[in-house]
Design a protein around this motif. Structure first.
Motif, PDB file in Angstrom:
ATOM      1  N   VAL A  73       0.908  -1.131   0.193  1.00 33.94           N
ATOM      2  CA  VAL A  73       0.011   0.081   0.007  1.00 33.94           C
ATOM      3  C   VAL A  73       0.898   1.374  -0.050  1.00 33.94           C
ATOM      4  O   VAL A  73       0.708   2.332  -0.818  1.00 33.94           O
ATOM      5  N   ASP A 132      10.281   3.837   6.554  1.00 34.48           N
ATOM      6  CA  ASP A 132      10.300   2.429   6.603  1.00 34.48           C
ATOM      7  C   ASP A 132      11.753   2.004   7.249  1.00 34.48           C
ATOM      8  O   ASP A 132      12.485   2.721   7.748  1.00 34.48           O
ATOM      9  N   LYS A 141      15.147  -0.839   3.553  1.00 33.21           N
ATOM     10  CA  LYS A 141      14.214  -0.356   2.371  1.00 33.21           C
ATOM     11  C   LYS A 141      14.175   1.044   1.896  1.00 33.21           C
ATOM     12  O   LYS A 141      13.457   1.400   0.999  1.00 33.21           O
TER      13      LYS A 141
HETATM   14  N1  LIG Z   1      -7.908   0.407   5.752  1.00 38.19           N
HETATM   15  C1  LIG Z   1      -8.407  -0.477   4.757  1.00 38.19           C
HETATM   16  O1  LIG Z   1      -9.368  -0.148   3.844  1.00 38.19           O
HETATM   17  C2  LIG Z   1      -8.013  -1.793   4.434  1.00 38.19           C
HETATM   18  C3  LIG Z   1      -8.719  -2.700   3.837  1.00 38.19           C
HETATM   19  C4  LIG Z   1      -7.854  -4.013   3.393  1.00 38.19           C
HETATM   20  C5  LIG Z   1      -6.588  -4.194   4.094  1.00 38.19           C
HETATM   21  N2  LIG Z   1      -5.946  -3.354   4.986  1.00 38.19           N
HETATM   22  C6  LIG Z   1      -4.935  -3.680   5.735  1.00 38.19           C
HETATM   23  O2  LIG Z   1      -3.829  -2.577   4.990  1.00 38.19           O
HETATM   24  C7  LIG Z   1      -2.724  -3.186   5.285  1.00 38.19           C
HETATM   25  C8  LIG Z   1      -1.984  -3.177   4.027  1.00 38.19           C
HETATM   26  O3  LIG Z   1      -0.159  -3.145   4.049  1.00 38.19           O
HETATM   27  P1  LIG Z   1       0.549  -3.356   3.154  1.00 38.19           P
HETATM   28  O4  LIG Z   1       0.021  -4.250   2.168  1.00 38.19           O
HETATM   29  O5  LIG Z   1       1.318  -2.287   2.601  1.00 38.19           O
HETATM   30  O6  LIG Z   1       1.490  -4.353   4.081  1.00 38.19           O
HETATM   31  P2  LIG Z   1       3.147  -4.385   3.851  1.00 38.19           P
HETATM   32  O7  LIG Z   1       3.267  -4.939   2.761  1.00 38.19           O
HETATM   33  O8  LIG Z   1       3.204  -5.468   5.165  1.00 38.19           O
HETATM   34  O9  LIG Z   1       3.819  -3.155   4.279  1.00 38.19           O
HETATM   35  C9  LIG Z   1       4.049  -2.372   5.683  1.00 38.19           C
HETATM   36  C10 LIG Z   1       5.183  -1.985   5.760  1.00 38.19           C
HETATM   37  O10 LIG Z   1       5.271  -1.186   6.730  1.00 38.19           O
HETATM   38  C11 LIG Z   1       6.759  -1.465   7.376  1.00 38.19           C
HETATM   39  N3  LIG Z   1       6.889  -1.059   8.798  1.00 38.19           N
HETATM   40  C12 LIG Z   1       6.575  -2.158   9.849  1.00 38.19           C
HETATM   41  N4  LIG Z   1       6.812  -1.536  10.960  1.00 38.19           N
HETATM   42  C13 LIG Z   1       7.096  -0.126  10.843  1.00 38.19           C
HETATM   43  C14 LIG Z   1       7.245   0.985  11.600  1.00 38.19           C
HETATM   44  N5  LIG Z   1       7.272   1.074  12.842  1.00 38.19           N
HETATM   45  N6  LIG Z   1       7.635   2.231  11.099  1.00 38.19           N
HETATM   46  C15 LIG Z   1       7.501   2.405   9.693  1.00 38.19           C
HETATM   47  N7  LIG Z   1       7.343   1.043   8.671  1.00 38.19           N
HETATM   48  C16 LIG Z   1       7.113  -0.071   9.317  1.00 38.19           C
HETATM   49  C17 LIG Z   1       6.986  -2.956   6.841  1.00 38.19           C
HETATM   50  O11 LIG Z   1       8.457  -2.921   7.045  1.00 38.19           O
HETATM   51  P3  LIG Z   1       8.963  -4.392   7.666  1.00 38.19           P
HETATM   52  O12 LIG Z   1       8.202  -5.653   6.366  1.00 38.19           O
HETATM   53  O13 LIG Z   1      10.186  -4.396   7.489  1.00 38.19           O
HETATM   54  O14 LIG Z   1       8.149  -4.684   9.008  1.00 38.19           O
HETATM   55  C18 LIG Z   1       6.556  -2.949   5.529  1.00 38.19           C
HETATM   56  O15 LIG Z   1       7.544  -2.322   4.705  1.00 38.19           O
HETATM   57  C19 LIG Z   1      -2.870  -4.628   5.718  1.00 38.19           C
HETATM   58  O16 LIG Z   1      -2.451  -5.004   7.225  1.00 38.19           O
HETATM   59  C20 LIG Z   1      -4.197  -4.882   5.482  1.00 38.19           C
HETATM   60  O17 LIG Z   1      -4.827  -5.953   6.289  1.00 38.19           O
HETATM   61  C21 LIG Z   1      -6.597  -2.133   5.264  1.00 38.19           C
END
Ligand SMILES: NC(=O)c1ccc[n+]([C@@H]2O[C@H](COP(=O)([O-])OP(=O)(O)OC[C@H]3O[C@@H](n4cnc5c(N)ncnc54)[C@H](OP(=O)(O)O)[C@@H]3O)[C@@H](O)[C@H]2O)c1
Length: 337
Positions: free
Chosen positions: A168, A187, A191
Motif C-alpha cells: 500500500v 520504513d 528499504k
Molecule cells: N483500511 C483499509 O481499507 C484496509 C482494507 C484492507 C486491508 N487493510 C490492511 O492494510 C494493510 C496493507 O498493508 P501493506 O500491504 O502495505 O503491508 P506490508 O506490505 O506488510 O507493508 C507494511 C510496511 O510497513 C513497514 N513497517 C513495519 N513497522 C514499521 C514502523 N514501525 N515504521 C515504519 N514502517 C514500518 C513494514 O516493514 P517490515 O516489513 O520491515 O516490517 C512494511 O514495509 C494490511 O494490514 C491490510 O490488512 C486495510
C-alpha cells in the motif's frame, strides 16, 4: 488442475498443500484465466492463519475457509469466456481481483486456473509483466479508496507515508508523487533505497529516527502501519492537515487476537465526526470495473511501476508467506503457478 488447498486455519506450512482439484467451470458472466502470476499480500496471510479470529465470522468460513484455495490478485491469459462475456476473448492478457467486498476471504487465485467476474478484470498493459500487474488490485483499491484527492488540496502538498515500503505504501508514494506532492517515506533501513526508487523525495529510517518528533510539517499523514496512536501525529500535522490510518496488524503481533485493529478503526471513525483532521471513512466500495480501468491507465502511463522482489512456485506458498511476514522482501512477492 494444480492448486494450493487450505485444510484449516493455522501456520501456512501446516495447513497448505498443492493438490489436484477440478478446473473451475466458467459462469455466464465469468472469464476463466490461466494464472501466470498471483500476488502475496497481508490479507492472504490473515485468511490462511485465521487471525484475527473475527474474520471467520465475517465471511471467511467458521471452521475452515470457503473456498479452500487462497489468493485474490492475479494476472494471466483468458482461456475461455462465459456466454454473456463481451469484453474479453481467449488469449487476452488480463489482471484483476477474484473477490469483491470483504477482503478477508480466499479468492482461489493460487491455482493454474481461476474464474473471475468480467468486471473485476482489465486488460494487462503490455509494458508491465504479469507479476507486476498481479500486485496491483488489492493494494491499489485500499490506497485509492483512502488516499485523499491531493489535486483538490493544491500543488506541493507535503505527504508523509508511514510503512512506505509495503504494497500500500509503495502505491501511495507513486500516486502522491503523480499529484505533485512532496513525499516523505518512512520504513526500515533496508528499504530506503527501494523508497527512493519508488520516487520518495525524502526517506526516513524508522529504526533510528522518530518522525513524530517534528512540528507541523505535513498536510497529510498516510499511516499504513499504525504503530503509534493518532495523538502522536497531531504535532506533525500542518494547519488543516489530515491523518489517514490504513491499519496493519503486523501479522498478528500488534493487533488484538480476536478483533485485530477493528476497535481502533471504529474509534477513529467515531472521532471523525468531530475532528477535521480525520476524514470520514469511505463506506461505499468503489466500482470494480471503473477501478480496474483506472489501474490499467496508471500502469500503462507509468504512474504505477510496481517493484517485484521474488517469485515462488505454487508448492512454495508457505515460504512466500513467511518471507512476507518477516518483512525482508524489497518489493512485492508473487506466486507463479
Ligand atoms: N483500511 C483499509 O481499507 C484496509 C482494507 C484492507 C486491508 N487493510 C490492511 O492494510 C494493510 C496493507 O498493508 P501493506 O500491504 O502495505 O503491508 P506490508 O506490505 O506488510 O507493508 C507494511 C510496511 O510497513 C513497514 N513497517 C513495519 N513497522 C514499521 C514502523 N514501525 N515504521 C515504519 N514502517 C514500518 C513494514 O516493514 P517490515 O516489513 O520491515 O516490517 C512494511 O514495509 C494490511 O494490514 C491490510 O490488512 C486495510
Amino acid at each position: 488442475m494444480r492448486a494450493v488447498v487450505q485444510a484449516g486455519y493455522g501456520d501456512p506450512a501446516d495447513v497448505l498443500a498443492v493438490r489436484a482439484v477440478p478446473t473451475p467451470a466458467v459462469g455466464d458472466d465469468e472469464v476463466r484465466v490461466r494464472v501466470r502470476a498471483a500476488s502475496v499480500h497481508p490479507d492472504v496471510w490473515h485468511v490462511v492463519t485465521g487471525l484475527p479470529w473475527v474474520l471467520r465470522l465475517m465471511g471467511s468460513g467458521v471452521r475452515r475457509p470457503t473456498p479452500p484455495i487462497p489468493g485474490t490478485d492475479l494476472a494471466g491469459e483468458v482461456e475461455s469466456v462465459g456466454a454473456r462475456v463481451t469484453r474479453f476473448r481467449p488469449g487476452d492478457e488480463v489482471f484483476g481481483e477474484t473477490i469483491t467486498g470483504m477482503q478477508w476471504r480466499n479468492g482461489a487465485a493460487y491455482a493454474e486456473y481461476v474464474t473471475v467476474a468480467q468486471d473485476a478484470l482489465a486488460e494487462k498493459p503490455a509494458k508491465v509483466t504479469f507479476a507486476q500487474a498481479a500486485t496491483v488490485p488489492t493494494a491499489g483499491l485500499i490506497t485509492w479508496q483512502n488516499l485523499p484527492d491531493l489535486g483538490l488540496r493544491g500543488a506541493g502538498q507535503r505527504v508523509l507515508v508511514n510503512g512506505a515500503g509495503g504494497g500500500v505504501g509503495a502505491m501511495a508514494i507513486q500516486l502522491a508523487r503523480s499529484s505533485g506532492a512532496h513525499v516523505t517515506a518512512v520504513d526500515h533501513t533496508r528499504k530506503l533505497d527501494l523508497l527512493r526508487t519508488l520516487g520518495a523525495d525524502r526517506v526516513v529510517d524508522h529504526t533510528t529516527d522518530d518522525i513524530t518528533d517534528r512540528d507541523g510539517e505535513f498536510d497529510l499523514v498516510f499511516d499504513v502501519v499504525g504503530n503509534r496512536p493518532f495523538a502522536a501525529y497531531r504535532r506533525v500535522l500542518a494547519t488543516g492537515g489530515i491523518y489517514v490510518l490504513i491499519g496493519h496488524d503486523h501479522f498478528g503481533t500488534h493487533g488484538r487476537r480476536w478483533l485485530g485493529s477493528i476497535p481502533r478503526m471504529f474509534g477513529l471513525m467515531a472521532r471523525s465526526t468531530v475532528d477535521r483532521r480525520l476524514p470520514r471513512p469511505p463506506f461505499a466500495a468503489p466500482d470494480r470495473r471503473e477501478s480496474m480501468g483506472r489501474f490499467h491507465g496508471l500502469l500503462a502511463d507509468g504512474t504505477l511501476d510496481p517493484v517485484v522482489d521474488r517469485t515462488f512456485p505454487l508448492d512454495q506458498v508457505p515460504d512466500a508467506l513467511a518471507l512476507l511476514a518477516a518483512g525482508r522482501a524489497l518489493g512485492r512477492i508473487v506466486i507463479t503457478p
